[in-house]
Design a protein around this motif. Sequence first.
Motif, PDB file in Angstrom:
ATOM      1  N   LEU A 176     -41.945   9.281  26.552  1.00 28.57           N
ATOM      2  CA  LEU A 176     -43.402   9.362  26.545  1.00 28.57           C
ATOM      3  C   LEU A 176     -44.005   8.812  27.835  1.00 28.57           C
ATOM      4  N   TRP A 177     -43.490   7.691  28.295  1.00 27.80           N
ATOM      5  CA  TRP A 177     -43.987   7.081  29.524  1.00 27.80           C
ATOM      6  C   TRP A 177     -43.559   7.938  30.720  1.00 27.80           C
ATOM      7  N   LYS A 178     -44.514   8.320  31.535  1.00 30.97           N
ATOM      8  CA  LYS A 178     -44.241   9.191  32.678  1.00 30.97           C
ATOM      9  C   LYS A 178     -43.996   8.353  33.931  1.00 30.97           C
ATOM     10  N   SER A 220     -49.728   7.397  29.508  1.00 34.24           N
ATOM     11  CA  SER A 220     -49.079   6.144  29.892  1.00 34.24           C
ATOM     12  C   SER A 220     -48.080   6.388  31.022  1.00 34.24           C
ATOM     13  N   LEU A 221     -48.139   5.528  32.039  1.00 40.11           N
ATOM     14  CA  LEU A 221     -47.288   5.656  33.222  1.00 40.11           C
ATOM     15  C   LEU A 221     -46.426   4.412  33.391  1.00 40.11           C
ATOM     16  N   ILE A 222     -45.243   4.606  33.976  1.00 43.17           N
ATOM     17  CA  ILE A 222     -44.309   3.506  34.214  1.00 43.17           C
ATOM     18  C   ILE A 222     -43.747   3.650  35.623  1.00 43.17           C
ATOM     19  N   GLU A 223     -43.550   2.509  36.308  1.00 47.50           N
ATOM     20  CA  GLU A 223     -43.107   2.604  37.694  1.00 47.50           C
ATOM     21  C   GLU A 223     -42.376   1.342  38.129  1.00 47.50           C
ATOM     22  N   HIS A 224     -41.308   1.549  38.903  1.00 50.24           N
ATOM     23  CA  HIS A 224     -40.583   0.436  39.536  1.00 50.24           C
ATOM     24  C   HIS A 224     -41.262   0.174  40.868  1.00 50.24           C
ATOM     25  N   ARG A 276     -44.006  -1.787  36.265  1.00 47.96           N
ATOM     26  CA  ARG A 276     -45.446  -1.800  36.010  1.00 47.96           C
ATOM     27  C   ARG A 276     -45.786  -0.729  34.986  1.00 47.96           C
ATOM     28  N   LEU A 277     -46.549  -1.097  33.970  1.00 48.57           N
ATOM     29  CA  LEU A 277     -46.906  -0.185  32.889  1.00 48.57           C
ATOM     30  C   LEU A 277     -48.416  -0.001  32.837  1.00 48.57           C
ATOM     31  N   SER A 278     -48.839   1.252  32.871  1.00 55.35           N
ATOM     32  CA  SER A 278     -50.245   1.595  32.651  1.00 55.35           C
ATOM     33  C   SER A 278     -50.349   2.222  31.270  1.00 55.35           C
ATOM     34  N   CYS A 279     -50.968   1.504  30.338  1.00 57.16           N
ATOM     35  CA  CYS A 279     -51.050   1.997  28.965  1.00 57.16           C
ATOM     36  C   CYS A 279     -52.167   3.014  28.836  1.00 57.16           C
ATOM     37  N   GLY A 280     -51.823   4.154  28.279  1.00 56.07           N
ATOM     38  CA  GLY A 280     -52.808   5.185  28.017  1.00 56.07           C
ATOM     39  C   GLY A 280     -53.386   5.045  26.631  1.00 56.07           C
ATOM     40  N   ILE A 281     -53.739   6.160  26.012  1.00 53.82           N
ATOM     41  CA  ILE A 281     -54.404   6.122  24.706  1.00 53.82           C
ATOM     42  C   ILE A 281     -53.547   6.734  23.601  1.00 53.82           C
ATOM     43  N   GLU A 282     -52.248   6.861  23.859  1.00 51.33           N
ATOM     44  CA  GLU A 282     -51.361   7.405  22.831  1.00 51.33           C
ATOM     45  C   GLU A 282     -51.200   6.415  21.666  1.00 51.33           C
ATOM     46  N   GLN A 283     -50.490   6.822  20.647  1.00 56.93           N
ATOM     47  CA  GLN A 283     -50.201   5.950  19.512  1.00 56.93           C
ATOM     48  C   GLN A 283     -49.314   4.800  19.971  1.00 56.93           C
ATOM     49  N   LEU A 333     -45.392   4.457  21.686  1.00 57.28           N
ATOM     50  CA  LEU A 333     -45.156   3.957  23.050  1.00 57.28           C
ATOM     51  C   LEU A 333     -44.148   2.813  23.041  1.00 57.28           C
ATOM     52  N   LEU A 334     -44.305   1.898  22.115  1.00 62.99           N
ATOM     53  CA  LEU A 334     -43.372   0.771  22.022  1.00 62.99           C
ATOM     54  C   LEU A 334     -41.972   1.263  21.676  1.00 62.99           C
ATOM     55  N   ALA A 335     -41.867   2.157  20.713  1.00 60.26           N
ATOM     56  CA  ALA A 335     -40.555   2.678  20.299  1.00 60.26           C
ATOM     57  C   ALA A 335     -39.857   3.372  21.472  1.00 60.26           C
ATOM     58  N   ASP A 336     -40.608   4.051  22.304  1.00 59.65           N
ATOM     59  CA  ASP A 336     -40.024   4.732  23.456  1.00 59.65           C
ATOM     60  C   ASP A 336     -39.431   3.720  24.435  1.00 59.65           C
TER      61      ASP A 336
END
Length: 387
Positions: A330-332, A342-346, A363-370, A374-377
């Motif tokens: 889910l995290w792009k 939601s975005l994730i980056e090293h 670094r995590l940018s949380c979007g508006i998904e469930q 997001l946590l399970a991913d």
Amino acid sequence: MSDSHDSFPFSAATLLAQAHGAIDPATDAVVPPIHVATTYLRGADNSYPSGRVYSRADNPTYLPAEQVLKALEQGEDALLFASGMAAACTVFQALAPGDRVIAPTVMYWALRNWLQQFAAQWGLELTFVDTSDVNQVKAALAQGPTRLVWLETPGNPLWTVSDIAEISQLAKQHGALVAVDSTCATPLLTQPLKLGADIVMHSATKYLNGHSDVISGALVTAKNDAFWQQIRTLRGQLGAVPSPHDAAQLLRGMRTMHLRVREACNNALYIADRLQRHRAVKQVLYPGLPDDSGHAVAKKQMHGGFGGMLSVRFRGGAKVAIHVAANTKLWKRATSLGGVESLIEHRASIEGEGTPCPDDLLRLSCGIEQRDELLADLLQALESAPA
């Protein structure tokens, strides 16, 4: 937030949803029009009755978004720019050679790099300090005359928190201006001008627009003074303006900002709280956590949430961090922040040599998904990480 907003005496949520009550006077349309003209007619007396000359300097399409920002930040004036970098750089370009600037050690990396190059070329004296430590700022101010203190709070990507009110008070005692990059806080969580800052900057690409489809920036000033007029003049001279279509798209995105930011804040706090308990996690950096070093100050100056950004450090180092980023579904894996996705980056890989960012950090940018999804991913990506 329920304060009066520049003759629109309703809440921030209502102000945003109604775009400050913007109605096109020519058609009564509830969506302001896009003006694509590049030039404007002179009057018979050789003046410009509209007050506009050429769209490199200004365009009426900018006004609705600028009015919303001015009202949200409770400033005297606001300006849109072609990008957040354009907005920030224009502030520094409005300074004179020889002026001294204090900036944070933890800040947006592209701006830090630009400052290190531009400061030398322009003759600015640049001092980097940990602005989350007020004593370091106080000591830096005591070293000599200072023209500008630049703050970024929370500071990307370690999410350090600087005390805007206290630093602004110190700066004024030394005759210095204070400008705050409030991109990640947004006007909904922090209003730097009310805390004593002189200028607030936003990379409008991020939370203000919120849909990862517009590049834009903005400045809002507490006073429409000579320094601000220099900034306005530079914007026109440099052509550092967004396209009319981008300005309209930005306003469209801003109308739902209160909904997006609220959900992003809730998601970030939930994920930060759960991840800090995981055996593979060394540290979660998020000012909303009670044991975070910046929590007390954040609680004082942030209202309605602590932002949608957090960073996670892993016990297994860079190899675990990179593995997690590579194995989320889910995290792009992408640069930027503040969008609905939601975005994730090293970040250490992006910033390169000299970065203050540890190589075990994501670094995590949380979007508006469930949030549970997001946590399970993240957890499933961690389960397959190397020991």
